[in-house]
Design a protein around this motif. Structure first.
Motif, PDB file in Angstrom:
ATOM      1  N   LEU A   1       0.815  -1.224   0.000  1.00  0.00           N
ATOM      2  CA  LEU A   1       0.000   0.000   0.000  1.00  0.00           C
ATOM      3  C   LEU A   1       0.846   1.270   0.000  1.00  0.00           C
ATOM      4  CD1 LEU A   1      -3.122  -0.805   2.202  1.00  0.00           C
ATOM      5  CD2 LEU A   1      -3.078  -0.173  -0.207  1.00  0.00           C
ATOM      6  N   PRO A   2       1.883   1.377   0.842  1.00  0.00           N
ATOM      7  CA  PRO A   2       2.703   2.589   0.758  1.00  0.00           C
ATOM      8  C   PRO A   2       3.323   2.801  -0.627  1.00  0.00           C
ATOM      9  CG  PRO A   2       3.148   1.464   2.816  1.00  0.00           C
ATOM     10  CD  PRO A   2       2.286   0.541   1.989  1.00  0.00           C
ATOM     11  N   GLU A   3       3.762   1.720  -1.260  1.00  0.00           N
ATOM     12  CA  GLU A   3       4.334   1.844  -2.604  1.00  0.00           C
ATOM     13  C   GLU A   3       3.272   2.264  -3.622  1.00  0.00           C
ATOM     14  OE1 GLU A   3       7.464   1.553  -3.833  1.00  0.00           O
ATOM     15  OE2 GLU A   3       8.310   1.287  -1.843  1.00  0.00           O
ATOM     16  N   LEU A   4       2.071   1.713  -3.480  1.00  0.00           N
ATOM     17  CA  LEU A   4       0.987   2.095  -4.394  1.00  0.00           C
ATOM     18  C   LEU A   4       0.651   3.572  -4.245  1.00  0.00           C
ATOM     19  CD1 LEU A   4      -1.414  -0.970  -4.139  1.00  0.00           C
ATOM     20  CD2 LEU A   4      -0.188  -0.205  -6.178  1.00  0.00           C
ATOM     21  N   TYR A   5       0.550   4.043  -3.007  1.00  0.00           N
ATOM     22  CA  TYR A   5       0.235   5.460  -2.790  1.00  0.00           C
ATOM     23  C   TYR A   5       1.354   6.358  -3.314  1.00  0.00           C
ATOM     24  CZ  TYR A   5      -3.718   4.041   0.098  1.00  0.00           C
ATOM     25  OH  TYR A   5      -4.900   3.497   0.546  1.00  0.00           O
ATOM     26  N   GLU A   6       2.599   5.922  -3.122  1.00  0.00           N
ATOM     27  CA  GLU A   6       3.724   6.706  -3.642  1.00  0.00           C
ATOM     28  C   GLU A   6       3.725   6.712  -5.168  1.00  0.00           C
ATOM     29  OE1 GLU A   6       8.593   6.669  -3.607  1.00  0.00           O
ATOM     30  OE2 GLU A   6       7.522   5.634  -2.010  1.00  0.00           O
ATOM     31  N   LEU A   7       3.474   5.549  -5.765  1.00  0.00           N
ATOM     32  CA  LEU A   7       3.420   5.473  -7.226  1.00  0.00           C
ATOM     33  C   LEU A   7       2.277   6.315  -7.768  1.00  0.00           C
ATOM     34  CD1 LEU A   7       4.433   4.280  -9.879  1.00  0.00           C
ATOM     35  CD2 LEU A   7       3.008   2.264  -9.419  1.00  0.00           C
ATOM     36  N   ARG A   8       1.136   6.283  -7.094  1.00  0.00           N
ATOM     37  CA  ARG A   8      -0.020   7.082  -7.514  1.00  0.00           C
ATOM     38  C   ARG A   8       0.330   8.566  -7.528  1.00  0.00           C
ATOM     39  NH1 ARG A   8      -4.703   9.573  -6.662  1.00  0.00           N
ATOM     40  NH2 ARG A   8      -6.575   8.651  -7.573  1.00  0.00           N
ATOM     41  N   GLU A   9       1.006   9.009  -6.481  1.00  0.00           N
ATOM     42  CA  GLU A   9       1.401  10.416  -6.399  1.00  0.00           C
ATOM     43  C   GLU A   9       2.373  10.778  -7.523  1.00  0.00           C
ATOM     44  OE1 GLU A   9       1.085  14.189  -5.155  1.00  0.00           O
ATOM     45  OE2 GLU A   9      -0.067  12.513  -4.351  1.00  0.00           O
ATOM     46  N   LYS A  10       3.278   9.863  -7.843  1.00  0.00           N
ATOM     47  CA  LYS A  10       4.231  10.116  -8.928  1.00  0.00           C
ATOM     48  C   LYS A  10       3.515  10.221 -10.270  1.00  0.00           C
ATOM     49  CE  LYS A  10       8.159   8.152  -6.617  1.00  0.00           C
ATOM     50  NZ  LYS A  10       9.497   7.682  -6.795  1.00  0.00           N
ATOM     51  N   VAL A  11       2.490   9.420 -10.481  1.00  0.00           N
ATOM     52  CA  VAL A  11       1.721   9.499 -11.727  1.00  0.00           C
ATOM     53  C   VAL A  11       1.001  10.837 -11.800  1.00  0.00           C
ATOM     54  CG1 VAL A  11      -0.227   8.525 -13.012  1.00  0.00           C
ATOM     55  CG2 VAL A  11       1.454   7.001 -11.952  1.00  0.00           C
ATOM     56  N   ILE A  12       0.366  11.236 -10.706  1.00  0.00           N
ATOM     57  CA  ILE A  12      -0.368  12.511 -10.679  1.00  0.00           C
ATOM     58  C   ILE A  12       0.567  13.676 -10.957  1.00  0.00           C
ATOM     59  CG2 ILE A  12      -1.595  14.112  -9.147  1.00  0.00           C
ATOM     60  CD1 ILE A  12      -2.880  11.585  -7.850  1.00  0.00           C
ATOM     61  N   CYS A  13       1.772  13.633 -10.384  1.00  0.00           N
ATOM     62  CA  CYS A  13       2.745  14.718 -10.578  1.00  0.00           C
ATOM     63  C   CYS A  13       3.556  14.567 -11.865  1.00  0.00           C
ATOM     64  CB  CYS A  13       3.692  14.773  -9.389  1.00  0.00           C
ATOM     65  SG  CYS A  13       2.892  15.207  -7.843  1.00  0.00           S
ATOM     66  N   ASN A  14       3.243  13.513 -12.644  1.00  0.00           N
ATOM     67  CA  ASN A  14       3.973  13.223 -13.874  1.00  0.00           C
ATOM     68  C   ASN A  14       5.468  13.086 -13.611  1.00  0.00           C
ATOM     69  OD1 ASN A  14       3.967  12.532 -16.544  1.00  0.00           O
ATOM     70  ND2 ASN A  14       4.275  14.622 -17.253  1.00  0.00           N
ATOM     71  N   ASN A  15       5.782  12.366 -12.549  1.00  0.00           N
ATOM     72  CA  ASN A  15       7.162  12.167 -12.136  1.00  0.00           C
ATOM     73  C   ASN A  15       7.462  10.670 -12.028  1.00  0.00           C
ATOM     74  OD1 ASN A  15       9.724  12.756 -11.237  1.00  0.00           O
ATOM     75  ND2 ASN A  15       9.109  13.008  -9.110  1.00  0.00           N
ATOM     76  N   LEU A  16       7.087   9.926 -13.065  1.00  0.00           N
ATOM     77  CA  LEU A  16       7.279   8.478 -13.051  1.00  0.00           C
ATOM     78  C   LEU A  16       8.739   8.106 -13.224  1.00  0.00           C
ATOM     79  CD1 LEU A  16       4.348   7.079 -15.187  1.00  0.00           C
ATOM     80  CD2 LEU A  16       4.815   6.641 -12.791  1.00  0.00           C
ATOM     81  N   PRO A  17       9.205   7.167 -12.427  1.00  0.00           N
ATOM     82  CA  PRO A  17      10.566   6.667 -12.638  1.00  0.00           C
ATOM     83  C   PRO A  17      10.567   5.668 -13.791  1.00  0.00           C
ATOM     84  CG  PRO A  17       9.544   5.547 -10.794  1.00  0.00           C
ATOM     85  CD  PRO A  17       8.560   6.585 -11.279  1.00  0.00           C
TER      86      PRO A  17
END
Length: 89
Positions: free
Chosen positions: A40-56
């Motif tokens: 869950l923490p990774e999913l929430y972090e990944l979700r935030e990265k998608v929203i901010c268009n900051n995908l690794p």
């Protein structure tokens, strides 16, 4: 390449699956520790990265995908012996 909206939908679906797993008492493949402290923490972090268009664009996304596809984690039922290979005993 997957559109950000599609990726967000997939992430949201995974979050719902994890929440359903919590509600069912962790009867599936992942343990409470894995869901609560890692997935869950990774999913929430990944979700935030998608929203901010900051995908690794590196092994981070590949490792996450492999966890669910190659290792065949199943959130609704346990596979194999039902034992956690990372915490034997």
């Amino acid at each position: 390449m997957m559109a950000n909206e599609q990726l967000l939908q997939l992430i949201d679906n995974c979050i719902v699956l994890c929440q359903n797993e919590k509600d069912s008492g962790y009867s599936g493949e992942a343990t409470e520790e894995q869901i609560e402290h890692y997935i869950l923490p990774e999913l929430y972090e990944l979700r935030e990265k998608v929203i901010c268009n900051n995908l690794p664009y590196d092994r981070y996304l590949l490792a996450f995908g492999y966890a669910f596809r190659v290792w065949e984690w199943h959130t609704e039922r346990q596979s194999g012996t039902g034992k956690d290979p990372w915490h034997p005993g």
